[in-house]
Design a protein around this motif. Structure first.
Motif, mmCIF file in Angstrom:
data_model
loop_
_atom_site.group_PDB
_atom_site.id
_atom_site.type_symbol
_atom_site.label_atom_id
_atom_site.label_comp_id
_atom_site.label_asym_id
_atom_site.label_seq_id
_atom_site.Cartn_x
_atom_site.Cartn_y
_atom_site.Cartn_z
ATOM 1 N N ASN A 168 0.803 -1.230 0.000
ATOM 2 C CA ASN A 168 0.000 0.000 0.000
ATOM 3 C C ASN A 168 0.837 1.282 0.000
ATOM 4 O O ASN A 168 0.369 2.329 0.451
ATOM 5 C CB ASN A 168 -0.971 0.008 1.195
ATOM 6 N N GLY A 169 2.054 1.212 -0.523
ATOM 7 C CA GLY A 169 2.834 2.431 -0.685
ATOM 8 C C GLY A 169 2.248 3.297 -1.794
ATOM 9 O O GLY A 169 1.669 2.794 -2.765
ATOM 10 N N THR A 170 2.397 4.611 -1.671
ATOM 11 C CA THR A 170 1.871 5.533 -2.692
ATOM 12 C C THR A 170 2.984 6.320 -3.397
ATOM 13 O O THR A 170 2.740 6.935 -4.436
ATOM 14 C CB THR A 170 0.875 6.526 -2.064
ATOM 15 N N TYR A 171 4.189 6.305 -2.845
ATOM 16 C CA TYR A 171 5.338 7.000 -3.436
ATOM 17 C C TYR A 171 6.585 6.364 -2.832
ATOM 18 O O TYR A 171 6.608 6.026 -1.643
ATOM 19 C CB TYR A 171 5.289 8.493 -3.118
ATOM 20 N N THR A 172 7.639 6.193 -3.638
ATOM 21 C CA THR A 172 8.833 5.493 -3.161
ATOM 22 C C THR A 172 10.069 6.385 -3.234
ATOM 23 O O THR A 172 10.220 7.176 -4.161
ATOM 24 C CB THR A 172 9.066 4.207 -3.981
ATOM 25 N N VAL A 173 10.939 6.230 -2.233
ATOM 26 C CA VAL A 173 12.228 6.920 -2.193
ATOM 27 C C VAL A 173 13.324 5.864 -2.090
ATOM 28 O O VAL A 173 13.239 4.945 -1.276
ATOM 29 C CB VAL A 173 12.319 7.871 -0.981
ATOM 30 N N THR A 174 14.333 5.966 -2.943
ATOM 31 C CA THR A 174 15.469 5.043 -2.884
ATOM 32 C C THR A 174 16.758 5.838 -2.746
ATOM 33 O O THR A 174 16.936 6.867 -3.389
ATOM 34 C CB THR A 174 15.518 4.137 -4.141
ATOM 35 N N ASN A 175 17.649 5.369 -1.891
ATOM 36 C CA ASN A 175 18.887 6.089 -1.599
ATOM 37 C C ASN A 175 20.044 5.439 -2.354
ATOM 38 O O ASN A 175 20.725 4.547 -1.838
ATOM 39 C CB ASN A 175 19.143 6.080 -0.089
ATOM 40 N N VAL A 176 20.268 5.871 -3.587
ATOM 41 C CA VAL A 176 21.389 5.327 -4.369
ATOM 42 C C VAL A 176 22.715 5.852 -3.853
ATOM 43 O O VAL A 176 23.775 5.288 -4.128
ATOM 44 C CB VAL A 176 21.218 5.643 -5.875
ATOM 45 N N VAL A 214 26.261 9.104 -7.490
ATOM 46 C CA VAL A 214 25.931 10.528 -7.464
ATOM 47 C C VAL A 214 24.458 10.740 -7.815
ATOM 48 O O VAL A 214 23.784 11.603 -7.262
ATOM 49 C CB VAL A 214 26.838 11.308 -8.442
ATOM 50 N N MET A 215 23.954 9.928 -8.744
ATOM 51 C CA MET A 215 22.546 9.998 -9.114
ATOM 52 C C MET A 215 22.155 8.687 -9.784
ATOM 53 O O MET A 215 23.020 7.860 -10.108
ATOM 54 C CB MET A 215 22.258 11.186 -10.045
ATOM 55 N N GLY A 216 20.862 8.499 -9.993
ATOM 56 C CA GLY A 216 20.378 7.295 -10.658
ATOM 57 C C GLY A 216 19.068 7.575 -11.356
ATOM 58 O O GLY A 216 18.464 8.648 -11.185
ATOM 59 N N THR A 217 18.626 6.620 -12.167
ATOM 60 C CA THR A 217 17.335 6.741 -12.861
ATOM 61 C C THR A 217 16.465 5.558 -12.446
ATOM 62 O O THR A 217 16.389 4.549 -13.156
ATOM 63 C CB THR A 217 17.526 6.763 -14.384
ATOM 64 N N PRO A 218 15.821 5.641 -11.291
ATOM 65 C CA PRO A 218 15.087 4.491 -10.754
ATOM 66 C C PRO A 218 13.841 4.147 -11.561
ATOM 67 O O PRO A 218 13.269 4.999 -12.245
ATOM 68 C CB PRO A 218 14.713 4.962 -9.342
ATOM 69 N N ILE A 219 13.439 2.882 -11.480
ATOM 70 C CA ILE A 219 12.232 2.399 -12.142
ATOM 71 C C ILE A 219 11.065 2.521 -11.178
ATOM 72 O O ILE A 219 11.166 2.172 -9.993
ATOM 73 C CB ILE A 219 12.417 0.945 -12.606
ATOM 74 N N ILE A 220 9.939 3.017 -11.681
ATOM 75 C CA ILE A 220 8.757 3.266 -10.855
ATOM 76 C C ILE A 220 8.248 1.971 -10.237
ATOM 77 O O ILE A 220 8.193 0.929 -10.891
ATOM 78 C CB ILE A 220 7.653 3.938 -11.699
ATOM 79 N N VAL A 270 3.176 6.205 -9.479
ATOM 80 C CA VAL A 270 3.492 6.936 -10.708
ATOM 81 C C VAL A 270 4.799 7.722 -10.610
ATOM 82 O O VAL A 270 5.157 8.419 -11.562
ATOM 83 C CB VAL A 270 2.337 7.889 -11.104
ATOM 84 N N ALA A 271 5.508 7.620 -9.486
ATOM 85 C CA ALA A 271 6.760 8.367 -9.359
ATOM 86 C C ALA A 271 7.651 7.730 -8.299
ATOM 87 O O ALA A 271 7.173 7.026 -7.403
ATOM 88 C CB ALA A 271 6.479 9.831 -8.992
ATOM 89 N N ILE A 272 8.958 7.995 -8.442
ATOM 90 C CA ILE A 272 9.944 7.495 -7.474
ATOM 91 C C ILE A 272 11.109 8.475 -7.447
ATOM 92 O O ILE A 272 11.474 9.050 -8.477
ATOM 93 C CB ILE A 272 10.414 6.074 -7.848
ATOM 94 N N LEU A 273 11.689 8.683 -6.266
ATOM 95 C CA LEU A 273 12.774 9.641 -6.088
ATOM 96 C C LEU A 273 14.049 8.908 -5.692
ATOM 97 O O LEU A 273 14.027 8.051 -4.802
ATOM 98 C CB LEU A 273 12.414 10.658 -4.997
#
Length: 438
Positions: free
Chosen positions: A348-356, A362-368, A373-376
């Motif tokens: 039941n998550g509605t938005y996801t955060v991943t700590n690359v 330095v940065m990443g392009t995560p898959i939803i 509809v979004a992920i950070l």
């Protein structure tokens, strides 16, 4: 002596069944209270079922790989403790005659030569022992099994589905040789399906079977890319004030709360505040309808010891202060590492955060993470030279900065919303008050 029934416990509102993956005790073994008896797996997480009493295991009612419904008795423990004695009652359900005939045939499956049916297909679909037995008895191929539309949870093929397929197959009119005869020209012009090219393996290569969770993750990632139109926005954030503030208060925070203060809860709290300002990022898509979620449930991607990822969910994250957020983050992260999460805690998550950034990226392009509809993605915090603007002119100084990457579904989230979201997150984090309390 009393008989105690070990039942499959309730593991969350949306979890109705589980698969027995391993019995940790055998019949005749002595079991202590709270000692794990059996390992089970749902589509999301593996866990153990502990015993509520001390005693001796006298009966196991389900074999390994069996699918069990929540509330069903899976084993019997004989105990001398003062517990309410119970007996195992087997419910007899009258089934249609054709179903009974098929199940009788299953008992003779060992005598029938059929195509082997895998427990998990290449596409990640799971098939129960009963479904596999029926398929093998009726000589149903894996290809046919893959094409059956399952009516079970998450599209799983049930006994009724495969029995209906068998019935339809048997009742289909047989074609004569004349009817299937194909003109030579048609055969020559029909493109042949290209066979799969086998992967070459030499003597120095090692073949490693993907884990059950690995197969599920792989399928989930491919499904997400095929479902959502992924697009990314990036922004650099100056977190110097946050780094200084954390260094100043972390010891006092630990002394008062008994919890380590990391950057994760600070960033998660800022993300929750940003979502509250942009609720149309907190949605899911159902066909041609958009479902706007009332609750802000933040998924927090965490690494497991075997290298896989799991996403525990912080429910109602916008209602937590920094102390509450820290306790939630630390608790879920710690239990994720030792495989102690409950199935309901990863749903039941509605938005996801991943700590690359935890891996130095330095940065990443995560898959939803579908159906969101979004992920950070949070990049590593680094000391970098930066232009600092003052009333007396600009100068170069050392600042603590990080990149955040925002992947969003371009079907329903346009570039303006996706960009404004991380721009607002930047404003919240860069305006951090060095003198605030926790």
């Amino acid at each position: 002596m009393a008989r105690f029934e070990v039942k499959l416990p309730k593991m969350g509102e949306s979890v109705a069944e589980a698969t027995i993956t391993s019995w940790l005790k055998e019949v005749g073994d002595t079991i202590e209270m709270d000692e794990a008896v059996v390992e089970i797996a749902t589509d999301k997480v593996d866990s153990e079922v502990p015993s509520e009493v001390s005693g001796t295991l006298i009966e196991i009612l389900f074999e390994k790989d069996a699918i069990v419904q929540v509330g069903e008795t899976i084993a019997i423990i004989e105990t001398s403790a003062d517990v309410n004695p119970t007996t195992v009652a087997k419910t007899v359900v009258e089934e249609p005659k054709e179903v009974q005939e098929v199940e009788k045939t299953i008992e003779k499956a060992a005598e029938i030569v059929a195509t082997p049916i895998l427990k998990t297909s290449d596409s990640g679909k799971f098939y129960s022992p009963l479904v596999r037995n029926i398929a093998q008895t009726e000589c149903i191929s894996m290809e046919d099994l893959e094409n059956i539309e399952g009516s079970g949870k998450e599209g799983r093929v049930t006994k009724e589905d495969i029995l209906q397929f068998v019935a339809n197959k048997k009742s289909a009119p047989k074609t004569t040789n004349k009817e299937v005869e194909t003109p030579k020209k048609v055969v020559e012009s029909t493109p042949k399906e290209q066979p799969k090219v086998p992967v070459s393996v030499n003597g120095g290569d090692e073949i490693i079977e993907m884990s059950r969770m690995g197969k599920l993750i792989a399928k989930h990632m491919v499904d997400s890319v095929q479902t959502s139109a992924h697009v990314q926005s990036f922004i650099e954030i100056d977190v110097t004030n946050i780094v200084k503030w954390r260094d100043k208060v972390k010891d006092a925070f630990f002394k008062r709360e008994g919890e380590k203060l990391t950057f994760t809860p600070i960033l998660m709290q800022a993300v929750a505040s940003t979502i509250k300002k942009y609720p149309m990022i907190n949605i899911t898509v159902d066909g041609d309808k958009i479902i706007k979620r009332k609750n802000i449930n933040l998924g927090m991607a965490a690494a497991l010891p075997d290298g896989n990822l799991i996403v525990p969910v912080i429910k109602n994250a916008d209602q937590l202060n920094l102390v509450g957020m820290t306790k939630q983050v630390n608790d879920l992260a710690n239990r994720a590492r030792i495989n102690q999460l409950k199935p309901d805690e990863i749903q039941n998550g509605t938005y996801t955060v991943t700590n690359v950034g935890s891996f130095g990226s330095v940065m990443g392009t995560p898959i939803i993470n579908q159906p969101q509809v979004a992920i950070l993605a949070l990049g590593a915090i680094r000391k970098v030279p930066a232009v600092i603007e003052t009333t007396e002119g600009d100068f170069i100084g050392i600042r603590q900065k990080m990149f955040v990457s925002h992947s969003y579904d371009h079907r329903v989230v346009n570039g303006a919303l996706g960009g404004m979201f991380i721009s607002t997150l930047k404003d919240i984090l860069e305006s951090w008050d060095l003198n605030q309390d926790f």
